[in-house]
Each structure stands twice: as C-alpha cells, then as structure tokens.
Design a protein around this motif. Sequence first.
Motif, PDB file in Angstrom:
ATOM      1  N   ASP A  67       0.871  -1.124   0.052  1.00  0.00           N
ATOM      2  CA  ASP A  67      -0.069   0.064   0.127  1.00  0.00           C
ATOM      3  C   ASP A  67       0.663   1.305   0.057  1.00  0.00           C
ATOM      4  O   ASP A  67       0.421   2.344  -0.923  1.00  0.00           O
ATOM      5  N   TRP A  68       1.824   1.250   0.752  1.00  0.00           N
ATOM      6  CA  TRP A  68       2.874   2.482   0.759  1.00  0.00           C
ATOM      7  C   TRP A  68       3.383   2.660  -0.466  1.00  0.00           C
ATOM      8  O   TRP A  68       3.515   3.872  -0.787  1.00  0.00           O
ATOM      9  N   ILE A  69       3.909   1.631  -1.106  1.00  0.00           N
ATOM     10  CA  ILE A  69       4.794   1.537  -2.375  1.00  0.00           C
ATOM     11  C   ILE A  69       3.626   2.043  -3.480  1.00  0.00           C
ATOM     12  O   ILE A  69       3.751   2.937  -4.307  1.00  0.00           O
ATOM     13  N   GLY A  70       2.218   1.590  -3.439  1.00  0.00           N
ATOM     14  CA  GLY A  70       1.471   1.789  -4.435  1.00  0.00           C
ATOM     15  C   GLY A  70       1.102   3.247  -4.325  1.00  0.00           C
ATOM     16  O   GLY A  70       0.635   4.094  -5.323  1.00  0.00           O
ATOM     17  N   ASN A  71       0.821   3.874  -3.352  1.00  0.00           N
ATOM     18  CA  ASN A  71       0.262   5.153  -2.964  1.00  0.00           C
ATOM     19  C   ASN A  71       1.370   6.031  -3.138  1.00  0.00           C
ATOM     20  O   ASN A  71       1.364   7.084  -3.683  1.00  0.00           O
ATOM     21  N   GLY A  72       2.436   5.720  -2.444  1.00  0.00           N
ATOM     22  CA  GLY A  72       3.463   6.840  -2.178  1.00  0.00           C
ATOM     23  C   GLY A  72       4.437   6.765  -3.468  1.00  0.00           C
ATOM     24  O   GLY A  72       4.808   7.944  -3.926  1.00  0.00           O
ATOM     25  N   VAL A  73       4.696   5.751  -4.127  1.00  0.00           N
ATOM     26  CA  VAL A  73       5.518   6.089  -5.126  1.00  0.00           C
ATOM     27  C   VAL A  73       4.848   6.014  -6.616  1.00  0.00           C
ATOM     28  O   VAL A  73       5.096   6.896  -7.550  1.00  0.00           O
ATOM     29  N   TYR A  74       3.659   5.272  -6.833  1.00  0.00           N
ATOM     30  CA  TYR A  74       3.063   5.296  -8.036  1.00  0.00           C
ATOM     31  C   TYR A  74       1.664   5.958  -8.068  1.00  0.00           C
ATOM     32  O   TYR A  74       1.174   6.181  -9.068  1.00  0.00           O
ATOM     33  N   GLY A  75       1.209   6.511  -6.634  1.00  0.00           N
ATOM     34  CA  GLY A  75       0.025   7.141  -6.690  1.00  0.00           C
ATOM     35  C   GLY A  75      -1.295   6.458  -7.039  1.00  0.00           C
ATOM     36  O   GLY A  75      -2.278   6.833  -7.726  1.00  0.00           O
ATOM     37  N   MET A 125      -2.165  -2.387 -11.009  1.00  0.00           N
ATOM     38  CA  MET A 125      -0.857  -1.613 -11.029  1.00  0.00           C
ATOM     39  C   MET A 125      -0.228  -1.815 -12.254  1.00  0.00           C
ATOM     40  O   MET A 125       0.379  -0.974 -13.026  1.00  0.00           O
ATOM     41  N   THR A 126       0.034  -3.259 -12.760  1.00  0.00           N
ATOM     42  CA  THR A 126       0.712  -3.406 -13.821  1.00  0.00           C
ATOM     43  C   THR A 126      -0.285  -2.904 -15.061  1.00  0.00           C
ATOM     44  O   THR A 126       0.446  -2.295 -16.207  1.00  0.00           O
ATOM     45  N   TRP A 127      -1.499  -3.099 -15.036  1.00  0.00           N
ATOM     46  CA  TRP A 127      -2.335  -2.473 -16.100  1.00  0.00           C
ATOM     47  C   TRP A 127      -2.289  -1.127 -16.231  1.00  0.00           C
ATOM     48  O   TRP A 127      -1.827  -0.405 -17.519  1.00  0.00           O
ATOM     49  N   ASN A 128      -2.076  -0.326 -15.144  1.00  0.00           N
ATOM     50  CA  ASN A 128      -1.800   0.987 -15.478  1.00  0.00           C
ATOM     51  C   ASN A 128      -0.440   1.619 -15.642  1.00  0.00           C
ATOM     52  O   ASN A 128      -0.120   2.667 -16.125  1.00  0.00           O
ATOM     53  N   LEU A 129       0.410   0.889 -15.345  1.00  0.00           N
ATOM     54  CA  LEU A 129       1.759   1.320 -15.632  1.00  0.00           C
ATOM     55  C   LEU A 129       2.646   0.491 -16.552  1.00  0.00           C
ATOM     56  O   LEU A 129       3.647   1.016 -16.938  1.00  0.00           O
TER      57      LEU A 129
END
Length: 299
Positions: A67-75, A125-129
Amino acid sequence: MGNIESFSTLPLQSIIPSYLYKQYSDDEDLQAFVDAFNSITQGYLTWYNQTPLGLYTSPNVTGPLLDWIGNGVYGIPRPVLSTQTSSTIAGYNTAPYNTVPYNGLSHSSSGTAEIASDDIYKRVMTWNLYRGDGQVFNMGWLKNRVNRFLNGANGSDYTVLDSPPSITVSGNVFTITSFQDANFTSLQECLNNGALAFPFQYTFSFVNIGFFNDGGVLWMTAPLNYPTSPAGLSAGSVWYNGGAVSVVPGVTPDPAAPPVFFGTITASGLLALGGGNLPLTNPGSTGQLWNNGGVISIA
C-alpha cells in the motif's frame, strides 16, 4: 572517472561490521552485544537488497508495504472491488405516490464490497503502469492488458499471445468474453469501478464462459480457447465437442490423481489440467468428473 552507478555492479552485500576495541575484546557480554548488533544490521541490509521498493511485483512487497509503495511511489491506491448500487429518493415529486412517505427520504443499497487482495492490487498496477503496449489505445492494447490481468499472477508479465481473450466491439461498447473465474470477476469489478485506466468514451459488457451440467454431461456455453477438434491433440487433452467437453483417448488414469469436481474446476483450469486422469467408470462421488467413453460426465 568511473561510472557512479551500474546495473552490472551488485550493491553492497555485507555490512562493515562493528567491533570491540582491543581492551574490551575479552568481555563476553560486550562481544555478544556487538555480534547481535552486526546480525541485526546485516538483516536490514539483506532485506533492502531483496526488496527493491520500486519493484512492486516482488514477493517481499506485500500488505501495508505494498500500500505504501502503491500510494507513495506510483499514486495508485488499493482498489475496492464493489458490486454495490445505491439509490436515494427525497423531496416532493421525485417518486411515484405510495412508494415512500409524503415528502420523505429513502436510501437503499445492495451488493457487496471488499478490499482487493495483494494479487489483484498488483495486477491493477501493472495494467496502469505497463508501457510495452505503447500509449495509443487500440484493440491490441486492450487485448494485451486484459490477457495480462487475467493470467499474470501478482502483476507479473505474461506472454500475451498465449490464449488471448475474445474481444469484440460494436459502436462504443467492447464485449470481453473469457472463462468464468475469480480473476475475470475481479477484472469486471475493477473496470466498472474505474480502477483500470481506459478511455472514458467507451463502455464494457462481459460474457462469462463456464461449465454447466446437462443431464450428467459436462457442457460449455462456447469453445473460446478450447480446441474444436481432436486432430493433432495429445492423448488426454480436452476439447469442445459441439458443446460437450470430450477427452482424447490413449491415457491410463493414475489412480492416485486427485479427483476433479464440477463446480470447483474452472474451464481454464480443466483445459490446463487435461482429462487423462479422470476415472473411466462412474466413481459414485457426487459431482466428480469422469471419462464416459470420451465424453466428460458428472457423477
């Protein structure tokens, strides 16, 4: 001057250990303290080396850290998989008479909602990134992303040319047809809830391909990725026989193979598993699949 950073050079693998001054080296308690300090410090270094924070697909990135990486790094926040619908009736002349009290307020909702698992979160995340499909929306872009979401466990990449989904378009509606399973259900919920990047001009419809019991015979609603002929298939393979699911003969079932049950096995799961180990006689266990002369039946 050499390179400051190089991907061919591994990061520091071992700490520079702490040590006691010579005059204290014979003190067992102090030496134990220093050894414990070095062990803990090495653990931190090893964890950071094995857990690159930008690589969210790492098996070490889970739970709150994800959650921290998804929100903090990738938004990208962890999505909520929801089928909820709600309606509110309030004020005069907003509903037919005798449905709510005069000038009253009525609020109702139905459906379910749950936080996405780590696996689904990583697929989102993979879909969006993912950048390998390019930035121009077309049918290939959509098929690749749908296939990667359905088959790339924990957001991993997937050979998108293997078992591509069926996608058709009519006007501004894209119809996605796939085997009915938990991943396809999650895909539908994520698309409907806006968790997956997609051009706003278009909408979706979904067709679930699954098994049903037709008088004791295993049937499918459509072949999709199933072969429609046994020609060229290896012994034990399953194929779509005009609706019924059949098995290519030539395999002696392993009696130690685990039983396969209707309602538990998915269409994609049976295609991967094959039918070579299905029993050749009715096992008498309700719902168990068996090979009835080449046609898969349900006990």
